[in-house]
Design an enzyme around this catalytic site. Structure first.
Site, PDB file in Angstrom:
ATOM      1  N   LYS A 192       0.597  -1.262  -0.052  1.00  0.00           N
ATOM      2  CA  LYS A 192       0.402  -0.199   0.043  1.00  0.00           C
ATOM      3  C   LYS A 192       1.276   1.418   0.215  1.00  0.00           C
ATOM      4  CE  LYS A 192      -1.937   2.927   1.981  1.00  0.00           C
ATOM      5  NZ  LYS A 192      -1.105   4.977   2.057  1.00  0.00           N
ATOM      6  N   GLY A 245       7.601   5.369   7.269  1.00  0.00           N
ATOM      7  CA  GLY A 245       7.174   6.340   7.857  1.00  0.00           C
ATOM      8  C   GLY A 245       7.142   7.287   9.320  1.00  0.00           C
ATOM      9  N   SER A 246       6.245   8.366   9.654  1.00  0.00           N
ATOM     10  CA  SER A 246       6.144   8.787  11.522  1.00  0.00           C
ATOM     11  C   SER A 246       6.116   8.001  12.002  1.00  0.00           C
ATOM     12  CB  SER A 246       5.001   9.842  11.200  1.00  0.00           C
ATOM     13  OG  SER A 246       3.906   9.329  11.035  1.00  0.00           O
ATOM     14  N   VAL A 249       2.804   6.849  13.212  1.00  0.00           N
ATOM     15  CA  VAL A 249       2.064   6.014  13.254  1.00  0.00           C
ATOM     16  C   VAL A 249       2.591   4.865  12.896  1.00  0.00           C
ATOM     17  CG1 VAL A 249       0.956   4.925  10.512  1.00  0.00           C
ATOM     18  CG2 VAL A 249       1.086   7.899  11.267  1.00  0.00           C
ATOM     19  N   GLY A 250       3.965   4.745  12.725  1.00  0.00           N
ATOM     20  CA  GLY A 250       5.063   3.640  13.399  1.00  0.00           C
ATOM     21  C   GLY A 250       4.644   2.718  14.945  1.00  0.00           C
ATOM     22  N   GLU A 267      10.792   1.742   9.779  1.00  0.00           N
ATOM     23  CA  GLU A 267      11.552   2.839  10.010  1.00  0.00           C
ATOM     24  C   GLU A 267      10.514   4.388   9.410  1.00  0.00           C
ATOM     25  OE1 GLU A 267      14.423   5.365   9.238  1.00  0.00           O
ATOM     26  OE2 GLU A 267      13.238   5.043   7.389  1.00  0.00           O
ATOM     27  N   CYS A 301      14.019  11.504   6.211  1.00  0.00           N
ATOM     28  CA  CYS A 301      14.110  11.050   7.696  1.00  0.00           C
ATOM     29  C   CYS A 301      15.820  11.346   8.113  1.00  0.00           C
ATOM     30  CB  CYS A 301      14.100   9.261   7.727  1.00  0.00           C
ATOM     31  SG  CYS A 301      14.258   8.264   6.374  1.00  0.00           S
ATOM     32  N   GLU A 403      11.257  16.342  13.979  1.00  0.00           N
ATOM     33  CA  GLU A 403      11.564  16.100  13.149  1.00  0.00           C
ATOM     34  C   GLU A 403       9.937  17.219  12.257  1.00  0.00           C
ATOM     35  OE1 GLU A 403      12.006  12.689   9.756  1.00  0.00           O
ATOM     36  OE2 GLU A 403      10.048  12.719  11.095  1.00  0.00           O
TER      37      GLU A 403
END
Length: 512
Positions: A192, A245-246, A249-250, A267, A301, A403
């Protein structure tokens, strides 16, 4: 999951505009979403330009894709790894042939300048060749047994169906980090991609189709995080989730995966530092800082969002950096003269401008250049931000801790080497760091003491190569690495095998 940045459109509006409509790829066929809905993919350099329409998929589409991957898995896992590698090698050949067209599409849908999207595509090519070569080196181990007439060894086993969720900033490189080692290890996948960059992954999957990959081994479902990503993470057939991703969310994904007993690779974010010592080559350090901070409009990142500079050279370094930053040409990525493109969408634009405001007000940092949205001329319809440098930034300032993911960097003074290392390590992330120095002793001390997964000497914080592991510590990830042979640790399980040819019962650790 992330907030949708692109709106669903009706079929009536879609027909009125004429951009192409794309499909999901499930069981070797291109199919519309079950609900028939699509969303528009806009060019961030000119939002009037609709790149295409993509399926607004839901849990029903995820169910079909996972079923296809599960059906293909028992056959694919029995294909010898060298044969799997042949498909991957052909994918690399197709990407070479189509590199310019893929890179052009990538710039149009996510904004970074064409030379950078060519690099993104090249990274997928490099990964294809690297992984293909490992098809004959998917090694286990043989070892001795403590018992006589007993043989012991280890082999790698596939895991099953893998759910892959990829970001928009490297929309073909990062999918290659995940798909290629996953299928080489004998897994099947459902990917996705980020809703901002579905076309790049579509082009990647088209290469698998042309290479003749059996149906169901790779499946593509586009859509938003809430409606497509979340059902993929929680689907009971998915054995492994790999997410880039962020951090926010991770952590949600990690919790959901742990609850279901899934293997999970994350990651996530970074707050990377370049340390500039008093004996550094300042010309080189400034060039590294500009590339590290403003490449991909800072949407990496590994971006160099902190510049920790020795007090003896900070005045000169700051002057040189500001002059170089102000000279950068901001514009559409397809313009050969552009050096910095737009940020990816309206949400990202607002996020970056919000942090710039925090830097000026709450942090009381000195805005040295940039700090504004650019709207003149050809930039009026895009998400452009002037490359921004803050000076006199305290190590604990918000813009030095969180970040930003945009073209913003902060200059932080340090007293000496030890102070620089303390400041560099004083954040919640640990992805990449670098030091500019002529002192080999300091260089090796920095490599030892910086709390990051990646460290550079006399180079910026960006520039990873596919045959080396990529990932970080602390809030950046959960211990796994992508790239290099270490990626196979994510996508395979170890199986230990014993063969007793003694002809009698032997009991390990048991003495009569």
């Amino acid at each position: 999951m992330s907030t949708p940045a692109k709106k669903t459109v009706t079929n009536a509006r879609k027909k009125a505009t004429a951009p192409p409509t794309y499909a999901n790829y499930i069981q070797g066929a291109w199919v519309a979403s079950k609900n028939g809905e699509v969303f528009a993919n806009h060019n961030p350099a000119d939002t009037r330009d609709i790149v295409g329409y993509f399926p607004h998929s839901t849990a029903e589409d995820i169910e079909a894709a996972v079923a296809a991957a599960a059906e293909a898995y028992p056959r694919w896992r029995l294909v010898p790894p060298p044969k799997r590698a042949e498909y991957i090698f052909r994918v690399g050949e197709i990407l070479i042939r189509d590199k310019e067209a893929i890179s052009h599409d990538m710039t149009r849908e996510m904004g970074k300048v064409l030379k950078e999207t060519r690099g993104d595509t090249q990274e997928a090519i490099d990964m294809a060749y690297f992984v293909a070569g490992e098809g004959r080196r998917l090694y286990g181990q043989t070892t001795t047994s403590e018992l006589a007439n007993k043989f012991a060894m280890t082999v790698r086993d596939a895991i099953g169906v893998c759910g892959l969720i990829t970001p928009w900033n490297f929309p073909i490189a990062i999918p290659s980090w995940k798909i290629l080692p996953a299928i080489l290890c004998g897994n099947t996948v459902v990917i996705k991609p980020a809703e901002d960059t579905p076309l790049s992954v579509y082009r990647f999957v088209k290469a698998f189709e042309e290479a003749g990959l059996p149906p169901g081994v790779v499946n593509l479902v586009t859509g938003y995080g809430e409606t497509a990503g979340a059902p993929l993470v929680t689907h009971p057939t998915i054995r492994l989730v790999s997410f880039t991703g962020s951090t926010q969310v991770g952590r949600i994904i990690a919790t959901q995966a742990a609850d279901k007993g899934k293997k999970c690779s994350l990651e996530m974010g970074g707050k990377n530092a370049i340390v500039v010592m008093d004996d550094a080559n300042l010309e080189l350090a400034v060039e590294g800082a500009v590339w590290g901070a403003f490449g991909t409009a800072g949407q990496r990142c590994t971006a160099a969002s902190r510049l920790i500079v020795h007090k003896k050279v900070i005045k000169k370094f700051t002057q040189m950096l500001v002059e170089r930053t102000q000279a950068l040409r901001v514009g559409p990525g397809l313009d050969p003269a552009s050096e910095v493109g737009p940020v990816v969408n309206q949400d990202q634009l607002e996020r970056v401008l919000h942090y710039i405001d925090i830097g000026r007000t709450r942090d009381k940092a000195k805005l040295l250049c940039g700090g504004t949205r650019l709207t003149e001329g050809d930039l009026a319809h895009g998400y452009f931000i002037a490359p921004t440098v803050f000076g006199d930034v305290a190590p604990q300032a918000v813009i030095a801790q969180e970040e930003i993911f945009g073209p913003v960097t902060a200059i932080i003074p340090c007293q000496d080497f030890e102070d620089a290392i303390t400041i560099a390590n004083g954040v919640g992330y640990g992805l990449s760091a670098s030091i500019y120095t002529s002192d080999i002793n300091r260089a090796f001390q920095a490599m030892r003491d910086l709390e990051t997964g990646i460290c550079y000497v006399n180079a910026p914080t960006i520039g990873a190569e596919v045959h080396l592991p990529f990932g970080g510590v602390k809030g950046t990830g959960n211990g796994h690495r992508e790239g290099g042979v270490q990626a196979f640790e994510i996508f395979s399980e170890w199986k230990t095998l014993y063969v007793d040819f003694s002809g009698r019962l032997q009991k390990a650790q048991i003495t009569d």
